[in-house]
Design an enzyme around this catalytic site. Structure first.
Site, PDB file in Angstrom:
ATOM      1  N   GLY A 124     -90.390 -47.431  21.642  1.00  0.00           N
ATOM      2  CA  GLY A 124     -89.388 -47.300  20.425  1.00  0.00           C
ATOM      3  C   GLY A 124     -90.181 -46.576  19.275  1.00  0.00           C
ATOM      4  O   GLY A 124     -89.839 -46.930  18.355  1.00  0.00           O
ATOM      5  N   GLN A 128     -88.034 -46.601  12.728  1.00  0.00           N
ATOM      6  CA  GLN A 128     -88.491 -46.364  11.550  1.00  0.00           C
ATOM      7  C   GLN A 128     -90.165 -46.938  11.414  1.00  0.00           C
ATOM      8  O   GLN A 128     -90.888 -46.463  10.773  1.00  0.00           O
ATOM      9  CB  GLN A 128     -87.879 -47.378  10.544  1.00  0.00           C
ATOM     10  CG  GLN A 128     -88.192 -47.385   9.143  1.00  0.00           C
ATOM     11  CD  GLN A 128     -87.662 -48.533   8.115  1.00  0.00           C
ATOM     12  OE1 GLN A 128     -87.090 -49.452   8.793  1.00  0.00           O
ATOM     13  NE2 GLN A 128     -87.693 -48.327   6.867  1.00  0.00           N
ATOM     14  N   TYR A 136     -78.484 -60.614  16.277  1.00  0.00           N
ATOM     15  CA  TYR A 136     -79.923 -60.127  16.053  1.00  0.00           C
ATOM     16  C   TYR A 136     -80.739 -61.378  15.833  1.00  0.00           C
ATOM     17  O   TYR A 136     -81.810 -61.316  16.525  1.00  0.00           O
ATOM     18  CB  TYR A 136     -79.946 -59.099  15.029  1.00  0.00           C
ATOM     19  CG  TYR A 136     -81.371 -58.759  14.746  1.00  0.00           C
ATOM     20  CD1 TYR A 136     -81.753 -57.738  15.439  1.00  0.00           C
ATOM     21  CD2 TYR A 136     -81.726 -58.952  13.187  1.00  0.00           C
ATOM     22  CE1 TYR A 136     -83.062 -57.273  15.333  1.00  0.00           C
ATOM     23  CE2 TYR A 136     -82.843 -58.403  13.080  1.00  0.00           C
ATOM     24  CZ  TYR A 136     -83.571 -57.508  14.147  1.00  0.00           C
ATOM     25  OH  TYR A 136     -85.056 -57.109  13.385  1.00  0.00           O
TER      26      TYR A 136
HETATM   27  N1  SER Z   1     -84.579 -55.119   8.636  1.00  0.00           N
HETATM   28  C1  SER Z   1     -83.862 -55.867   9.551  1.00  0.00           C
HETATM   29  C2  SER Z   1     -82.394 -55.610   9.577  1.00  0.00           C
HETATM   30  O1  SER Z   1     -82.056 -55.677   8.357  1.00  0.00           O
HETATM   31  C3  SER Z   1     -84.407 -57.067   9.520  1.00  0.00           C
HETATM   32  O2  SER Z   1     -85.254 -57.351  10.468  1.00  0.00           O
HETATM   33  O3  SER Z   1     -81.827 -55.587  10.465  1.00  0.00           O
END
Ligand code: SER
Length: 316
Positions: free
Chosen positions: A8, A12, A142
């Site tokens: 990956g 970012q 997530y």
């Molecule tokens: N920065 C991530 C998101 O907003 C959080 O782990 O999904």
């Protein structure tokens, strides 16, 4: 010899992680990989291999051929994108992790880094200074994948002795490469818009405080955690990590110190509900005690660096 594979590397975190790992351990010790055909521009003179983390055989072959010792697994769908592709998010976030954990279980690699997130927490979690151990009832796809992943990391450690280490990243702020698909992305976008147009429309409400961190701190934390003596690592789910906490309104105020005419308005979308389910600040005492974590960037320092360094052509 240490040989690090970053999966990956086009994302970012991955891009900056490859650069810093190369600084520390030498370019020859780091292999960048991502699903895209071509290496990210910033990593042009680094070794790059196209790899889909779901391709277990391809991953095994690469690890064997290159005698990889450490894997940093950063390929994942983030919170906002995952809501639109729940099944695929679960598959990528979980099967990718299993493919890597299994390599460590089979002693083909020595160490694994896997990122967790503040998304493991949910609406029933104490919001302020969220402790290391607390109620965790995530409401996003997530968050569910990260929560389950944390438990699998601990399981592989306890059952098979796998040396897997993890951090619950807050929202990460950086200028080298763009974030993709997160709820905290507004805190990066805002700098590009401030510099290019002098105004921004936030997709989060003005008073939604979230835990955030400057990328340099996050990368340093990641490598410090991975290089800490094994006996210091007492948490094998994932470590809370705290940088700064602010609302969109507070961030806009800090930007106005540099761009007095900066204007912000608010048009919260579906990401507001995700943000509202997360903590507003994090207690990271355990990381401080176990491996000496200390942040360096506060809000004003982040804003100064970001306004100086963001290059609007990256986004527009
Ligand atoms: N920065 C991530 C998101 O907003 C959080 O782990 O999904």
């Amino acid at each position: 010899m240490k040989k690090i594979l970053v999966i990956g590397a086009g994302g970012q975190i991955g891009t900056e992680l490859v650069l810093e790992l190369s600084n520390r351990f030498g370019k020859d010790s780091v292999i960048a990989s991502d699903i895209k055909d071509d290496s990210p521009e910033l990593l042009k003179d680094h070794k790059y291999v196209k790899l889909n983390v779901l391709d277990k055989e391809g991953l095994n072959d690469l690890v064997e051929k290159e005698s990889v010792t450490d894997i940093y697994l950063l390929a994942a769908l983030l919170s906002a994108t995952a809501e639109n592709q729940p099944k695929f998010a679960w598959e990528l976030n979980m099967d990718g992790l299993f493919n890597v954990l299994d390599l460590a279980k089979e002693e083909k690699i020595k160490k694994v880094f896997w990122p967790s997130s503040i998304a493991v927490f949910g609406p029933s979690t104490p919001k302020d200074k969220t402790p290391q151990q607390t109620v965790m009832e995530p409401t996003t796809v997530y968050g569910i994948s990260k929560q389950a992943g944390e438990q699998w990391c601990a399981y592989y450690h306890n059952k098979y002795g796998v040396d897997v280490r993890s951090i619950r990243y807050p929202g990460l702020i950086s200028y080298s490469s763009l974030p993709g698909g997160g709820t905290t992305d507004y805190a990066v976008d805002i700098f590009y818009h401030a510099k290019e147009y002098g105004k921004y429309t936030s997709f989060l409400d003005k008073d939604t405080a979230l835990p955030m961190m400057y990328m340099e701190d996050a990368i340093r934390a990641t490598i410090e955690l991975m290089e800490a003596p094994e006996s210091n690592i007492k948490v094998r789910t994932s470590y809370n990590l705290s940088g700064v906490s602010f609302t969109p309104k507070q961030l806009a105020e800090a930007i106005k110190q540099h761009i007095p005419d900066f204007g912000i308005d608010y048009a919260p979308d579906y990401r507001q509900a995700i943000a509202a389910s997360w903590p507003s600040s994090i207690d990271d005492q355990v990381a401080k005690n176990d491996w000496g974590w200390e942040k360096r960037y506060d809000l004003n320092k982040i804003v100064s660096v970001m306004l100086e360094k963001v290059n609007p052509t990256l986004l527009f």
